[in-house]
Design a protein around this motif. Structure first.
Motif, PDB file in Angstrom:
ATOM      1  N   GLU A  16       0.919  -1.239  -0.037  1.00 31.42           N
ATOM      2  CA  GLU A  16       0.190  -0.139  -0.077  1.00 31.42           C
ATOM      3  C   GLU A  16       0.943   1.254  -0.210  1.00 31.42           C
ATOM      4  OE1 GLU A  16      -2.998  -0.227  -0.601  1.00 31.42           O
ATOM      5  OE2 GLU A  16      -3.379  -2.105  -0.558  1.00 31.42           O
ATOM      6  N   TRP A  18       3.975   1.613  -1.220  1.00 26.22           N
ATOM      7  CA  TRP A  18       4.314   1.981  -2.655  1.00 26.22           C
ATOM      8  C   TRP A  18       3.375   2.412  -3.669  1.00 26.22           C
ATOM      9  CZ3 TRP A  18       9.107  -0.091  -5.480  1.00 26.22           C
ATOM     10  CH2 TRP A  18       9.791  -0.462  -4.854  1.00 26.22           C
ATOM     11  N   ALA A  19       2.176   1.700  -3.476  1.00 25.38           N
ATOM     12  CA  ALA A  19       0.931   1.922  -4.257  1.00 25.38           C
ATOM     13  C   ALA A  19       0.600   3.551  -4.300  1.00 25.38           C
ATOM     14  CB  ALA A  19      -0.173   1.189  -3.937  1.00 25.38           C
ATOM     15  N   ASN A  20       0.772   4.027  -2.809  1.00 24.13           N
ATOM     16  CA  ASN A  20       0.174   5.336  -2.709  1.00 24.13           C
ATOM     17  C   ASN A  20       1.430   6.369  -3.250  1.00 24.13           C
ATOM     18  OD1 ASN A  20      -1.734   4.510  -0.885  1.00 24.13           O
ATOM     19  ND2 ASN A  20      -0.879   4.592   0.809  1.00 24.13           N
ATOM     20  N   PHE A  22       3.049   5.733  -5.928  1.00 24.81           N
ATOM     21  CA  PHE A  22       2.978   5.772  -7.397  1.00 24.81           C
ATOM     22  C   PHE A  22       1.694   6.707  -7.712  1.00 24.81           C
ATOM     23  CE2 PHE A  22       6.208   2.956  -7.602  1.00 24.81           C
ATOM     24  CZ  PHE A  22       6.397   2.257  -9.076  1.00 24.81           C
ATOM     25  N   THR A  23       0.631   6.472  -6.925  1.00 25.77           N
ATOM     26  CA  THR A  23      -0.673   7.037  -7.038  1.00 25.77           C
ATOM     27  C   THR A  23      -0.482   8.662  -7.020  1.00 25.77           C
ATOM     28  OG1 THR A  23      -1.870   5.350  -6.481  1.00 25.77           O
ATOM     29  CG2 THR A  23      -2.899   7.453  -6.565  1.00 25.77           C
ATOM     30  N   ALA A  24       0.400   8.921  -5.941  1.00 26.35           N
ATOM     31  CA  ALA A  24       0.675  10.370  -5.523  1.00 26.35           C
ATOM     32  C   ALA A  24       1.535  11.234  -6.736  1.00 26.35           C
ATOM     33  CB  ALA A  24       1.334  10.675  -4.145  1.00 26.35           C
ATOM     34  N   HIS A  25       2.274  10.210  -7.374  1.00 19.57           N
ATOM     35  CA  HIS A  25       2.959  10.918  -8.484  1.00 19.57           C
ATOM     36  C   HIS A  25       2.507  10.592  -9.769  1.00 19.57           C
ATOM     37  CE1 HIS A  25       5.821  11.057  -5.029  1.00 19.57           C
ATOM     38  NE2 HIS A  25       6.190  12.168  -5.662  1.00 19.57           N
ATOM     39  N   LYS A  26       1.282  10.132  -9.652  1.00 16.72           N
ATOM     40  CA  LYS A  26       0.551   9.731 -11.107  1.00 16.72           C
ATOM     41  C   LYS A  26       1.286   8.819 -11.977  1.00 16.72           C
ATOM     42  CE  LYS A  26      -2.275  13.814 -11.164  1.00 16.72           C
ATOM     43  NZ  LYS A  26      -1.794  14.523  -9.922  1.00 16.72           N
ATOM     44  N   HIS A  30       3.537  -0.205 -12.707  1.00 20.44           N
ATOM     45  CA  HIS A  30       3.012  -0.932 -11.422  1.00 20.44           C
ATOM     46  C   HIS A  30       3.987  -0.977 -10.611  1.00 20.44           C
ATOM     47  CE1 HIS A  30       0.971  -3.978  -9.161  1.00 20.44           C
ATOM     48  NE2 HIS A  30       0.061  -4.123  -9.963  1.00 20.44           N
ATOM     49  N   TYR A 105      -7.299  -7.999  -2.486  1.00 22.39           N
ATOM     50  CA  TYR A 105      -7.535  -7.549  -3.793  1.00 22.39           C
ATOM     51  C   TYR A 105      -8.171  -8.793  -4.518  1.00 22.39           C
ATOM     52  CZ  TYR A 105      -4.590  -3.292  -3.259  1.00 22.39           C
ATOM     53  OH  TYR A 105      -4.077  -2.053  -2.929  1.00 22.39           O
ATOM     54  N   GLN A 109      -6.342  -8.774 -10.042  1.00 22.77           N
ATOM     55  CA  GLN A 109      -5.232  -7.875  -9.651  1.00 22.77           C
ATOM     56  C   GLN A 109      -4.082  -8.506  -8.991  1.00 22.77           C
ATOM     57  OE1 GLN A 109      -8.352  -5.747  -7.174  1.00 22.77           O
ATOM     58  NE2 GLN A 109      -7.658  -3.819  -8.215  1.00 22.77           N
TER      59      GLN A 109
END
Length: 199
Positions: A16, A18-20, A22-26, A30, A105, A109
């Motif tokens: 989570e 790592w995913a956050n 990645f999401t924060a930096h668009k 993966h 998930y 996924q």
């Protein structure tokens, strides 16, 4: 909470995080794939200098390198992730795990993440070891062939108990495979206590 549950919770939290990031930096890629690339390089015996690692992170996430200066968390997080991943691969308790989402998930996924991780791992190994992989022991070459096959799995699995079990087995095979490669290409760590003293 049993030790296994605690470990599973820690792994889920790590994905989570790592995913956050990645999401924060668009980021368009993966997180599992980038972790796979890192593990592939480390397992094949390469150690990546910090500037090269951060440049690789930006390249992989589709970010301009000034993103490192604009974000307060990206470089510290990724440097920490590098150190943690190397420590897990070196650990004698074989606790290393690929960076994957947990059972909350959907199976599609989770399979997509595993395939992304394996593709990254193969890419990292190729970057680090290149042609020398052709001279690797048979066990390693067979493992690479298996990983190539896994990297081509489709994520159109129906969710049932059998496919859940298969995914677990493939994930464990990949995990142990990564440790096998690491053991093959890396000298064992010398115990710190036995280091010669310099006068």
């Amino acid at each position: 909470m049993s030790e296994t549950d605690t470990t599973a919770a820690a792994r889920a939290a790590e994905f989570e995080q790592w995913a956050n990031v990645f999401t924060a930096h668009k980021a368009f890629s993966h997180p599992s794939e980038l972790h796979g690339v890192l593990c592939g390089q480390l397992a094949a015996g390469t150690r990546i200098p910090e500037p090269d690692w951060l440049a690789m992170v930006c390249d992989h996430m589709g970010l301009a390198e000034q993103a490192l200066e604009e974000s307060e968390e990206l470089a510290p997080f990724m440097n920490g992730a590098y150190a943690k991943t190397l420590a897990q691969l070196q650990s004698s308790d074989m606790s290393f795990q690929p960076l994957l989402p947990d059972d909350d998930y959907a199976i599609e996924q989770r399979l997509e993440a595993l395939v992304s991780w394996v593709r990254g791992f193969l890419e990292g190994m190729a970057l680090a070891a290149g042609a020398s992989l052709g001279q690797a022991p048979d066990e390693i070459r067979e493992l690479i062939e298996d990983l190539v096959a896994i990297s081509q799995l489709s994520d159109e699995e129906e969710s049932d108990e059998e496919s859940e079990q298969q995914l677990l087995e493939i994930t464990e095979y990949v995990r142990l495979g990564a440790l096998t490669v690491f053991t093959e290409f890396n000298e064992p760590e010398k115990p710190a206590g036995n280091a010669p003293t310099l006068h």
